[in-house]
Design a protein around this motif. Structure first.
Motif, PDB file in Angstrom:
ATOM      1  N   HIS A 159       0.912  -0.688   7.938  1.00 26.98           N
ATOM      2  CA  HIS A 159       0.754   0.755   7.759  1.00 26.98           C
ATOM      3  C   HIS A 159      -0.375   1.239   8.663  1.00 26.98           C
ATOM      4  O   HIS A 159      -1.390   0.547   8.815  1.00 26.98           O
ATOM      5  CB  HIS A 159       0.414   1.099   6.307  1.00 26.98           C
ATOM      6  CG  HIS A 159       1.377   0.555   5.305  1.00 26.98           C
ATOM      7  ND1 HIS A 159       2.671   1.014   5.177  1.00 26.98           N
ATOM      8  CD2 HIS A 159       1.233  -0.424   4.363  1.00 26.98           C
ATOM      9  CE1 HIS A 159       3.277   0.362   4.200  1.00 26.98           C
ATOM     10  NE2 HIS A 159       2.427  -0.524   3.696  1.00 26.98           N
ATOM     11  N   GLU A 181       4.194  12.485  10.225  1.00 24.90           N
ATOM     12  CA  GLU A 181       4.497  11.154   9.712  1.00 24.90           C
ATOM     13  C   GLU A 181       5.729  10.555  10.378  1.00 24.90           C
ATOM     14  O   GLU A 181       6.566  11.256  10.955  1.00 24.90           O
ATOM     15  CB  GLU A 181       4.712  11.203   8.192  1.00 24.90           C
ATOM     16  CG  GLU A 181       3.497  11.662   7.409  1.00 24.90           C
ATOM     17  CD  GLU A 181       3.630  11.419   5.909  1.00 24.90           C
ATOM     18  OE1 GLU A 181       4.010  10.277   5.532  1.00 24.90           O
ATOM     19  OE2 GLU A 181       3.376  12.347   5.141  1.00 24.90           O
ATOM     20  N   GLY A 182       5.816   9.233  10.282  1.00 21.54           N
ATOM     21  CA  GLY A 182       7.000   8.501  10.706  1.00 21.54           C
ATOM     22  C   GLY A 182       7.278   8.579  12.189  1.00 21.54           C
ATOM     23  O   GLY A 182       6.368   8.553  13.025  1.00 21.54           O
ATOM     24  N   GLU A 186       5.316  -0.093   9.994  1.00 22.12           N
ATOM     25  CA  GLU A 186       6.393   0.490   9.189  1.00 22.12           C
ATOM     26  C   GLU A 186       6.102   1.945   8.829  1.00 22.12           C
ATOM     27  O   GLU A 186       7.003   2.780   8.770  1.00 22.12           O
ATOM     28  CB  GLU A 186       6.574  -0.307   7.897  1.00 22.12           C
ATOM     29  CG  GLU A 186       7.135  -1.702   8.087  1.00 22.12           C
ATOM     30  CD  GLU A 186       7.269  -2.429   6.767  1.00 22.12           C
ATOM     31  OE1 GLU A 186       7.217  -1.761   5.701  1.00 22.12           O
ATOM     32  OE2 GLU A 186       7.429  -3.655   6.786  1.00 22.12           O
ATOM     33  N   SER A 187       4.830   2.223   8.553  1.00 26.00           N
ATOM     34  CA  SER A 187       4.429   3.578   8.162  1.00 26.00           C
ATOM     35  C   SER A 187       3.426   4.114   9.167  1.00 26.00           C
ATOM     36  O   SER A 187       2.443   3.439   9.486  1.00 26.00           O
ATOM     37  CB  SER A 187       3.789   3.566   6.765  1.00 26.00           C
ATOM     38  OG  SER A 187       4.642   2.958   5.819  1.00 26.00           O
ATOM     39  N   LYS A 202      -2.617   8.574   0.826  1.00 24.02           N
ATOM     40  CA  LYS A 202      -1.676   7.654   1.465  1.00 24.02           C
ATOM     41  C   LYS A 202      -2.015   6.212   1.128  1.00 24.02           C
ATOM     42  O   LYS A 202      -1.123   5.397   0.864  1.00 24.02           O
ATOM     43  CB  LYS A 202      -1.671   7.867   2.974  1.00 24.02           C
ATOM     44  CG  LYS A 202      -1.195   9.227   3.433  1.00 24.02           C
ATOM     45  CD  LYS A 202       0.170   9.584   2.896  1.00 24.02           C
ATOM     46  CE  LYS A 202       1.267   8.659   3.356  1.00 24.02           C
ATOM     47  NZ  LYS A 202       2.616   9.116   2.922  1.00 24.02           N
ATOM     48  N   TRP A 229       0.235   3.203  -0.953  1.00 25.98           N
ATOM     49  CA  TRP A 229       0.524   1.858  -0.439  1.00 25.98           C
ATOM     50  C   TRP A 229      -0.104   0.777  -1.316  1.00 25.98           C
ATOM     51  O   TRP A 229      -0.198  -0.377  -0.921  1.00 25.98           O
ATOM     52  CB  TRP A 229       0.028   1.722   0.996  1.00 25.98           C
ATOM     53  CG  TRP A 229       0.717   2.638   1.963  1.00 25.98           C
ATOM     54  CD1 TRP A 229       2.004   3.089   1.899  1.00 25.98           C
ATOM     55  CD2 TRP A 229       0.142   3.236   3.139  1.00 25.98           C
ATOM     56  NE1 TRP A 229       2.273   3.925   2.951  1.00 25.98           N
ATOM     57  CE2 TRP A 229       1.161   4.043   3.729  1.00 25.98           C
ATOM     58  CE3 TRP A 229      -1.105   3.183   3.742  1.00 25.98           C
ATOM     59  CZ2 TRP A 229       0.948   4.760   4.903  1.00 25.98           C
ATOM     60  CZ3 TRP A 229      -1.326   3.902   4.915  1.00 25.98           C
ATOM     61  CH2 TRP A 229      -0.305   4.688   5.480  1.00 25.98           C
TER      62      TRP A 229
END
Length: 211
Positions: free
Chosen positions: A62, A82-83, A117-118, A154, A158
């Motif tokens: 992340h 994001e992403g 991934e994030s 955030k 996680w």
């Protein structure tokens, strides 16, 4: 990358010496100073290091990035991307050389199949960049607490449980308060470059200016 476990990288990028360019680094500093985090969370002052950051990015599952971003909005506006939008946005909205470098980091990580991934980009619209030696403008500095709260939210999503710690005195000469307090006033120190020096540089005489 399948061996990254639950590793998290919180990255502040930018340049402390150019006013609001220092927002990302100041966010990372404030998070480090105010919160105790588990060993799987790495807080890093990325400065303007560009591709030197690639190993840290590819090792993270992340990633949170703090930065000053030109959103085309009112100064001090805070916005979260994001992403998949993070690499695309940083590529399209480059404001300075360090963002060019970080776009290369993300592109390289993608080619290596090492993109986290994030991805979360927490950015503020700067007010002033052309101020060498300057600090954050009030509109931008005021968004530091909100930026930290977004990052903490955030982190909790996680599985991280941040613990607030009593702020310790930072003896670094780049401590935000000391940095601002130690700066000469405008009559004693030029804010955007010395015209005499810049003119002589343009004439091809970079070393013979009497200041």
């Amino acid at each position: 990358m399948s061996n990254r476990g639950d590793s998290i990288l919180v990255l502040g990028i930018g340049n402390l010496l150019w006013a609001d360019e220092g927002f990302g680094v100041r966010c990372a500093e404030a998070l480090q100073a105010g919160w105790s985090l588990p060993d799987n969370v790495n807080i890093l002052d990325g400065g303007t290091q560009g591709l030197y950051l690639l190993p840290y990015v590819t090792e993270a599952r992340h990633l949170i990035v703090f930065d000053a971003i030109d959103y085309g909005l009112e100064p001090g506006t805070l916005k979260v991307i994001e992403g998949d939008d993070v690499p695309r946005f940083m590529g399209a909205k480059k404001m300075s050389l360090h963002q060019t470098g970080f776009q290369e980091v993300l592109s390289s990580a993608m080619l290596m199949d090492g993109l986290p991934e994030s991805l979360v980009l927490i950015g503020v619209q700067p007010k002033e960049l052309e101020d060498y030696g300057g600090s954050l403008r009030p509109e931008v500095r005021a968004r530091l607490p909100e930026a930290l709260q977004i990052a903490l939210y955030k982190l909790r999503s996680w599985g991280v449980e941040p613990v607030a710690i009593e702020a310790a005195e930072d003896a670094s000469p780049l401590n935000l308060n000391d940095y601002e307090a130690g700066r000469p006033d405008e009559e004693a120190a030029c804010r955007i470059g010395d015209d005499r020096f810049l003119a002589r540089m343009a004439e091809g005489h970079p070393t013979d200016v009497e200041l």
